[in-house]
Scaffold this motif. Structure first.
Motif, PDB file in Angstrom:
ATOM      1  N   THR A  72      46.675   3.390   0.409  1.00 35.75           N
ATOM      2  CA  THR A  72      47.402   4.356   1.243  1.00 35.75           C
ATOM      3  C   THR A  72      47.199   3.981   2.707  1.00 35.75           C
ATOM      4  O   THR A  72      46.325   3.177   3.037  1.00 35.75           O
ATOM      5  N   PRO A 108      36.078   5.230  -1.049  1.00 36.20           N
ATOM      6  CA  PRO A 108      36.270   4.163  -0.059  1.00 36.20           C
ATOM      7  C   PRO A 108      35.759   2.806  -0.523  1.00 36.20           C
ATOM      8  O   PRO A 108      36.376   1.776  -0.238  1.00 36.20           O
ATOM      9  N   ARG A 160      45.777   4.283   6.260  1.00 36.91           N
ATOM     10  CA  ARG A 160      44.501   4.827   6.686  1.00 36.91           C
ATOM     11  C   ARG A 160      44.290   4.577   8.173  1.00 36.91           C
ATOM     12  O   ARG A 160      44.622   3.506   8.703  1.00 36.91           O
ATOM     13  N   SER A 203      41.667  13.354  11.000  1.00 37.25           N
ATOM     14  CA  SER A 203      41.701  12.499   9.815  1.00 37.25           C
ATOM     15  C   SER A 203      40.609  12.918   8.838  1.00 37.25           C
ATOM     16  O   SER A 203      40.867  13.137   7.648  1.00 37.25           O
ATOM     17  N   ASP A 204      39.374  13.050   9.326  1.00 37.36           N
ATOM     18  CA  ASP A 204      38.273  13.483   8.460  1.00 37.36           C
ATOM     19  C   ASP A 204      38.490  14.906   7.954  1.00 37.36           C
ATOM     20  O   ASP A 204      38.241  15.204   6.771  1.00 37.36           O
ATOM     21  N   MET A 218      41.218  15.033   5.294  1.00 38.15           N
ATOM     22  CA  MET A 218      40.755  14.389   4.064  1.00 38.15           C
ATOM     23  C   MET A 218      39.858  15.342   3.288  1.00 38.15           C
ATOM     24  O   MET A 218      39.965  15.464   2.060  1.00 38.15           O
ATOM     25  N   THR A 255      38.373   1.569  -3.245  1.00 41.80           N
ATOM     26  CA  THR A 255      39.691   1.237  -2.699  1.00 41.80           C
ATOM     27  C   THR A 255      39.635  -0.021  -1.833  1.00 41.80           C
ATOM     28  O   THR A 255      40.559  -0.838  -1.851  1.00 41.80           O
ATOM     29  N   GLU A 256      38.556  -0.205  -1.064  1.00 35.58           N
ATOM     30  CA  GLU A 256      38.407  -1.428  -0.271  1.00 35.58           C
ATOM     31  C   GLU A 256      38.297  -2.647  -1.184  1.00 35.58           C
ATOM     32  O   GLU A 256      38.862  -3.716  -0.908  1.00 35.58           O
ATOM     33  N   THR A 274      46.836  12.227   4.706  1.00 38.76           N
ATOM     34  CA  THR A 274      47.500  11.376   5.693  1.00 38.76           C
ATOM     35  C   THR A 274      48.644  12.121   6.364  1.00 38.76           C
ATOM     36  O   THR A 274      48.787  12.107   7.598  1.00 38.76           O
ATOM     37  N   GLU A 276      44.494  11.612  -0.804  1.00 37.25           N
ATOM     38  CA  GLU A 276      44.654  10.715   0.332  1.00 37.25           C
ATOM     39  C   GLU A 276      46.064  10.806   0.926  1.00 37.25           C
ATOM     40  O   GLU A 276      46.237  10.743   2.146  1.00 37.25           O
TER      41      GLU A 276
END
Length: 474
Positions: free
Chosen positions: A458, A187, A460, A155-156, A159, A190-191, A292, A288
């Motif tokens: 997206t 991040p 995550r 994942s990291d 990205m 988006t949060e 993914t 993103e």
């Protein structure tokens, strides 16, 4: 959760939506916050392809009309697209934070932007970015050779790869100036957008709450680096010698240079603020989503060694030891099917919404004017009416013959209709090239077989996606 049936406003004799019963005070708000993807999936399994879900307390309650069928998705996105707008609170929060770019613009603004941007995303133009993608994939391979204990978090890693690739294509030589800022600020923003978009009541953004201050600081830093690069680029003119290779292999212009020089037939162009809006949306949607798809493709292949071996054999047979080119996309059909199947099971945009302008009928059920309509690729992509054994990983679902036998909108990871993702060819090009290069050099074994997920802007991963990597023996 028990079910009840609620009859909505009749439209042409259609019946009301079946409805999920939630908490009397908060509706299904707590269920959606705890497990949005599971809640939507249960709604379809229990109540069918059209389900109303109430969210929030009385007086602030939002009624969400969820549509899970391929035919309903086609109606909302394509055949009646003009009746379904991006007017809901979630898109408004994205617009406030990331600007009024292609993802969020509407009406005349959207049409003008699309006309200016479309020539920059022709297949021939996008194919010119293949070399930049391959170089970033090679850099990832070099870092994997130094991986501690042969373990990487895909994942990291994906990205980082996707962010480097899209930043390079957007900014050319200014990539390094943006990657760290985007990685740090996105991040936070988006949060913030996600929290406000799903909340029935928000404080004004101008109030000095801790959350508002954190988001404002991240937004200021992100806007600042984009504005600086745009100003510097305009000050030195439209020459972009440090961009990715052009379609003929010659040094090309980066996308920011092309956006700055874009003109419509009426002479219209983007001003500095509009340029920043487009850049921010391209950064958001361009890294993103691809990350993914790549991460879950690797994660799935790490659990399915036979499919992994088949994908590797194709990459080695087609590419040998050379660097992939854009033309190789058509020569790698199985790798393409792997990515499509990964996007089926893990769509980067798992849930999104529209607002109904006028009362209409979907799948025989009434939808009132002003209703929030929810589409969920996460659910439609698992619909047993379109997919046999839907939770099973099977890339051969995407042979030409199998695709021809399904409704067009049984699979729609890039949206559809007049607002389909403008960058879908670039996403597939980048993903196939990167996956081919990674699999050619490394065997993948999934370590974290269960990964908690979050449906934000997206999809995550909320935990590590570690894989063990071993160099392929020649």
């Amino acid at each position: 959760m028990a079910a009840r049936t609620s009859m909505g406003t009749g439209v042409g004799g259609g019946a009301g939506f079946p409805s999920m019963e939630g908490n009397p005070l908060l509706g299904s708000l707590l269920e959606l916050k705890a497990d949005a993807l599971g809640t939507y999936l249960r709604a379809q399994r229990r109540h069918g392809d059209v389900v109303r879900i109430d969210v929030g307390p009385p007086g602030l309650r939002m009624e969400m009309y969820c549509v899970f069928s391929a035919e309903g998705a086609q109606q909302v996105l394509a055949s009646e697209a003009a009746n379904f707008r991006k007017d809901n609170p979630f898109y408004e929060e994205i617009r406030e934070s990331f600007g009024n770019g292609l993802l969020t613009a509407q009406d005349a603004d959207y049409l003008r932007q699309r006309r200016l941007v479309q020539p920059l995303f022709t297949r021939r133009r996008v194919d010119g970015y293949a070399g930049a993608v391959a170089e970033e994939a090679a850099a990832t391979l070099a870092s994997w050779a130094r991986a501690r204990d042969g373990i990487v978090d895909v994942s990291d890693e994906m990205m980082h790869l996707a962010l480097r690739a899209v930043s390079r294509i957007l900014f050319g030589a200014d990539t390094d100036a943006t990657v760290d800022v985007v990685h740090r600020c996105f991040p936070v923003i988006t949060e913030y957008v996600l929290r406000r978009g799903y909340s029935p009541l928000n404080s004004p953004r101008s109030w000095p709450t801790p959350g508002n201050r954190r988001a404002a600081a991240a937004t200021e830093e992100l806007y600042g680096v984009c504005d600086r690069i745009i100003a510097e680029r305009r000050a030195r003119g439209t020459d972009g010698p440090d961009g990715p290779d052009g379609p003929d292999g010659e040094p090309g212009e980066d996308l920011l240079t092309l956006l700055a020089g874009a003109q419509g037939s009426d002479g219209a162009s983007f001003d500095a603020a509009e340029l920043r809006d487009q850049v921010l949306i391209f950064l958001l949607a361009g890294h993103e989503t691809t990350a993914t798809s790549l991460a879950f493709a690797l994660h799935l292949l790490g659990r399915h060694p036979e499919e992994q071996a088949r994908a590797r054999e194709e990459a080695v047979r087609v590419l040998g030891g050379r660097t992939p080119e854009a033309a190789d996309l058509e020569r790698l059909p199985y790798l393409t099917r792997v990515l499509k199947e990964a996007m089926r099971l893990y769509p980067a945009a798992p849930v999104f919404g529209r607002n109904a302008v006028a009362a209409t009928e979907i799948d025989g059920h009434a939808v009132p004017a002003g209703a929030t309509v929810i589409l969920a690729p996460w659910v439609t992509h698992r619909h047993p009416g379109y997919w046999s054994d839907p939770d099973r990983f099977d890339p051969d679902r995407f042979t030409p013959e199998a695709e021809a036998g399904r409704p067009r909108y049984a699979w729609f990871p890039f949206g559809g209709g007049p607002r389909a993702c403008i960058g879908q060819h670039f996403s597939m090009l980048e993903s196939v090239i990167a996956l081919a290069m990674l699999l050619r050099e490394y065997e993948i074994e999934t370590v974290d077989t269960e990964v908690p997920l979050s449906a934000g802007i997206t999809l995550r991963a909320m935990g590590p996606m570690r894989c063990r990597i071993r160099p392929v023996e020649r």
